[in-house]
Structure formats: C-alpha cells, structure tokens
Design a protein around this motif. Structure first.
Motif, PDB file in Angstrom:
ATOM      1  N   GLU A  67      15.167  16.252  -7.266  1.00 37.37           N
ATOM      2  CA  GLU A  67      15.104  14.792  -7.369  1.00 37.37           C
ATOM      3  C   GLU A  67      13.673  14.350  -7.120  1.00 37.37           C
ATOM      4  N   ARG A  68      12.844  14.479  -8.134  1.00 38.40           N
ATOM      5  CA  ARG A  68      11.428  14.184  -7.959  1.00 38.40           C
ATOM      6  C   ARG A  68      10.996  12.899  -8.687  1.00 38.40           C
ATOM      7  N   MET A  69      11.870  12.336  -9.504  1.00 38.49           N
ATOM      8  CA  MET A  69      11.475  11.110 -10.210  1.00 38.49           C
ATOM      9  C   MET A  69      11.395   9.954  -9.231  1.00 38.49           C
ATOM     10  N   PRO A  70      10.467   9.013  -9.437  1.00 32.05           N
ATOM     11  CA  PRO A  70      10.312   7.895  -8.516  1.00 32.05           C
ATOM     12  C   PRO A  70      11.527   6.979  -8.501  1.00 32.05           C
ATOM     13  N   HIS A  71      11.519   6.103  -7.529  1.00 28.88           N
ATOM     14  CA  HIS A  71      12.562   5.095  -7.388  1.00 28.88           C
ATOM     15  C   HIS A  71      12.662   4.285  -8.677  1.00 28.88           C
TER      16      HIS A  71
ATOM     17  N   ARG B 200       0.849  -1.196   0.000  1.00 30.98           N
ATOM     18  CA  ARG B 200       0.000   0.000   0.000  1.00 30.98           C
ATOM     19  C   ARG B 200       0.883   1.244   0.000  1.00 30.98           C
ATOM     20  N   TRP B 201       0.413   2.238  -0.695  1.00 36.11           N
ATOM     21  CA  TRP B 201       1.143   3.499  -0.749  1.00 36.11           C
ATOM     22  C   TRP B 201       1.008   4.226   0.586  1.00 36.11           C
ATOM     23  N   GLN B 202       2.150   4.631   1.128  1.00 34.56           N
ATOM     24  CA  GLN B 202       2.185   5.383   2.379  1.00 34.56           C
ATOM     25  C   GLN B 202       2.413   6.862   2.058  1.00 34.56           C
ATOM     26  N   PRO B 203       1.392   7.689   2.213  1.00 39.37           N
ATOM     27  CA  PRO B 203       1.527   9.111   1.832  1.00 39.37           C
ATOM     28  C   PRO B 203       2.645   9.829   2.578  1.00 39.37           C
ATOM     29  N   SER B 204       2.999   9.371   3.768  1.00 37.89           N
ATOM     30  CA  SER B 204       4.025  10.065   4.552  1.00 37.89           C
ATOM     31  C   SER B 204       5.434   9.776   4.054  1.00 37.89           C
ATOM     32  N   LEU B 205       5.587   8.814   3.123  1.00 35.43           N
ATOM     33  CA  LEU B 205       6.904   8.437   2.616  1.00 35.43           C
ATOM     34  C   LEU B 205       7.034   8.826   1.148  1.00 35.43           C
ATOM     35  N   ASN B 206       8.266   9.063   0.717  1.00 32.53           N
ATOM     36  CA  ASN B 206       8.487   9.349  -0.696  1.00 32.53           C
ATOM     37  C   ASN B 206       8.534   8.046  -1.496  1.00 32.53           C
ATOM     38  N   GLU B 207       8.789   8.166  -2.806  1.00 28.57           N
ATOM     39  CA  GLU B 207       8.736   6.998  -3.674  1.00 28.57           C
ATOM     40  C   GLU B 207       9.760   5.944  -3.276  1.00 28.57           C
ATOM     41  N   LYS B 208      10.995   6.381  -3.031  1.00 24.99           N
ATOM     42  CA  LYS B 208      12.048   5.428  -2.694  1.00 24.99           C
ATOM     43  C   LYS B 208      11.761   4.718  -1.371  1.00 24.99           C
ATOM     44  N   ALA B 209      11.308   5.483  -0.370  1.00 26.42           N
ATOM     45  CA  ALA B 209      11.016   4.885   0.933  1.00 26.42           C
ATOM     46  C   ALA B 209       9.869   3.885   0.834  1.00 26.42           C
ATOM     47  N   ASN B 210       8.862   4.201   0.013  1.00 24.49           N
ATOM     48  CA  ASN B 210       7.768   3.253  -0.190  1.00 24.49           C
ATOM     49  C   ASN B 210       8.269   1.965  -0.834  1.00 24.49           C
ATOM     50  N   ALA B 211       9.083   2.117  -1.856  1.00 22.68           N
ATOM     51  CA  ALA B 211       9.602   0.936  -2.554  1.00 22.68           C
ATOM     52  C   ALA B 211      10.454   0.077  -1.618  1.00 22.68           C
ATOM     53  N   ASP B 212      11.298   0.709  -0.846  1.00 19.65           N
ATOM     54  CA  ASP B 212      12.135  -0.045   0.099  1.00 19.65           C
ATOM     55  C   ASP B 212      11.275  -0.786   1.125  1.00 19.65           C
ATOM     56  N   LEU B 213      10.198  -0.140   1.574  1.00 17.86           N
ATOM     57  CA  LEU B 213       9.303  -0.774   2.543  1.00 17.86           C
ATOM     58  C   LEU B 213       8.607  -1.989   1.935  1.00 17.86           C
ATOM     59  N   TRP B 214       8.167  -1.877   0.682  1.00 19.64           N
ATOM     60  CA  TRP B 214       7.483  -2.992   0.023  1.00 19.64           C
ATOM     61  C   TRP B 214       8.411  -4.191  -0.150  1.00 19.64           C
ATOM     62  N   LEU B 215       9.662  -3.934  -0.473  1.00 22.17           N
ATOM     63  CA  LEU B 215      10.595  -5.036  -0.707  1.00 22.17           C
ATOM     64  C   LEU B 215      10.938  -5.787   0.573  1.00 22.17           C
ATOM     65  N   LYS B 216      10.687  -5.173   1.712  1.00 24.04           N
ATOM     66  CA  LYS B 216      10.950  -5.838   2.990  1.00 24.04           C
ATOM     67  C   LYS B 216       9.730  -6.611   3.502  1.00 24.04           C
TER      68      LYS B 216
END
Length: 297
Positions: A268-272, A202-218
């Motif tokens: 640096e606004r492009m997603p992970h 799930r997308w976490q609005p409080s995190l940026n793209e990279k932080a969301n991706a890192d969270l999903w992979l864990k």
C-alpha cells in the motif's frame, strides 16, 4: 461638485488602499440595517432594489444600432458569431492576476473602446469568461470598486484567491463582514464559484501520505477559512499547495499504472486519495497540489 469617490486606508490592512464610495456609504446609512446570519442570502436581498438586472441585460437590437455601425460587416453577423469573435479576443484560458503591471494573456480589451454597441456586447464576455486572481482582500476590493460600471461586478462568476495561512484573519474578515463598502458578497455579488489556493501545510517526513493529509485537514486556520467562505459562495474548491518530496511526486504522477503495480506486490504505497483527486470536506472540494522548487501559489 467634489468627486464622491475617494481613496482611504483599508480597515483590514495597511498593505494597500480600498476604493470606497462616500455617496454609497451615505445611502447605506439612510437604509435600515439588520443583522443577518447568512451573507449569501443577504446580498441577494440587498441588491434586489437596484437595477442590476436591467443593466446587465441591455443588448442593442439590430433596429437600435446607430447608422455608423448598422452597415458594419461585424454587425451583419448573427449575434452568436459576434460573441465568438469577442470571446476569441477577450478570453484567457489562464487566471488573470490582479494587480500586475505586465500580463501575457494576449487579451485585446481595446476592443471595448471602438464604439458603444461593441462595448455593450463585448464587456459581458470580458467579465463573464475570465477568472481574476487575487493575493490579498484589498486587491479584490479595489478591483470591484475600480470597475467603470459597478454592475460588471455581478457578471464575474468565478475568481481565484491565493491565501497564505499567516493571512487567514485578513481573509476571514473580508468573508464574514456585511459592510457595504468592503465584503466578498458586496464586492462580487454574482460569484458562483470560488477557487482557493491555500499555502500553509508542510510535509512531515516522519508521517506517511495519509497521516500528512489527515494532519493538514485538521489545521485550525484552514477550518476557519472553510467555515467563513462557505457562507459567501455556493461552490468552493480548495487546493492545498504543498512542497512534497520528489519521491512522493513521482508516485503521484505514475497514477493508476503505479497503483496496479503496487497492488500486485501487495504493498500500500499509493498516496492518500486527496493526492490524486478531490475529496469532500465541510462543504468544500479539497485536493493537494504539489509544488515544485520554483513554484509559488
């Protein structure tokens, strides 16, 4: 003589029934069983003593054609051209969901009923060129056992699995087992490539793209699926199906042009990277697939 094939309740789920051969199970009991760590290598040895290769390579020659088709315009064509005709009638560019009552893939499987020579040539095309898609391990198990010729299961090189995180244990049980009547490597022994559409992050609005991706992979459930399926298939591609905010999807669709514009502004606004292309993790290719409001996996 009683039919050796009977329906029985799936050991992994009560959602549907698995098609199991009591005769095959009896033969398996007579053979010595050994514990093997790698199911991918075990399935190769298990099928080595069966005439699967002979069954898959039998193609009628011109001399062996019956008189009823030997003068047919179709069989006067070179075999390569006949295969192109079969491919046009029996191949869908889209994954084929199974089971489903109505599908609009414009396939013509009735072709296989015309005569034995066409059946022996065209059946290979039907199973080698299409991608079955399953939403439950029992569906995949029933598909393999419902084939008119079990050797056709060896022809299927690629399937797609639609996995929700809540069903992880159902799938890993099918991936990990060596059971003769129900396992990925037993049901589809010719599988070389597997695509998984995984719905859980799930997308976490409080995190940026990279932080969301890192969270999903864990995600521990995602890791469990990857570790289980890598033992079964050589090539695995996993799509993380996530509903993203519209502004993030807009940035992704702008692609390289947007990236160059942001670079000039020093932002640096492009997603992970995994939002734009495949990344490598634990032996799998992984990428995010954005879902729209009405999309499902």
């Amino acid at each position: 003589m009683a039919d050796p094939y009977q329906w029985r309740e799936s050991v992994l789920s009560t959602r549907s029934l698995s098609y199991v051969s009591n005769m095959d199970a009896a033969e398996a009991m007579l053979r010595p069983s050994t514990l093997r760590k790698n199911t991918l290598s075990s399935i190769t040895s298990s099928y080595a003593d069966e005439d699967f290769q002979d069954a898959l390579t039998q193609v009628p020659s011109a001399d062996a054609l019956p008189p009823s088709v030997s003068s047919s315009p179709l069989f006067r064509l070179p075999r390569d051209l006949r295969l192109q005709v079969y491919s046009h009638l029996l191949t869908s560019p889209q994954p084929i969901h199974w089971p489903i009552e109505h599908q609009s893939h414009s396939l013509t499987p009735q072709l296989l009923r015309t005569c034995r020579p066409i059946y022996e040539e065209a059946a290979r095309v039907l199973y080698q060129t299409n991608t079955p898609t399953f939403a439950h391990p029992s569906d995949a198990n029933m598909f393999a056992h419902a084939l008119s010729n079990r050797s056709f299961a060896c022809l299927i090189p690629h399937i797609t699995l639609r996995i929700r995180s809540n069903d992880t244990r159902l799938w890993t049980g099918w991936f990990n087992t060596n059971a003769a009547e129900r396992s990925l490597v037993r049901d589809l022994p010719g599988l070389r490539r597997l695509t998984i559409r995984y719905r859980g992050p799930r997308w976490q609005p409080s995190l940026n793209e990279k932080a969301n991706a890192d969270l999903w992979l864990k995600d521990p459930k995602l890791q469990e699926i990857i570790l289980s399926v890598r033992k079964c298939v050589a090539e695995v591609r996993l799509l993380l199906c996530v509903r993203l905010p519209e502004e993030v999807i807009e940035v992704i669709t702008r692609g390289v042009a947007a990236q160059s514009d942001r670079a000039e502004e020093g932002e640096e606004r492009m997603p992970h990277v995994m939002f734009r292309r495949w990344v490598w993790l634990n032996g799998c290719h992984i990428r995010v697939e954005p879902l729209g409001k009405d999309d499902d996996i």
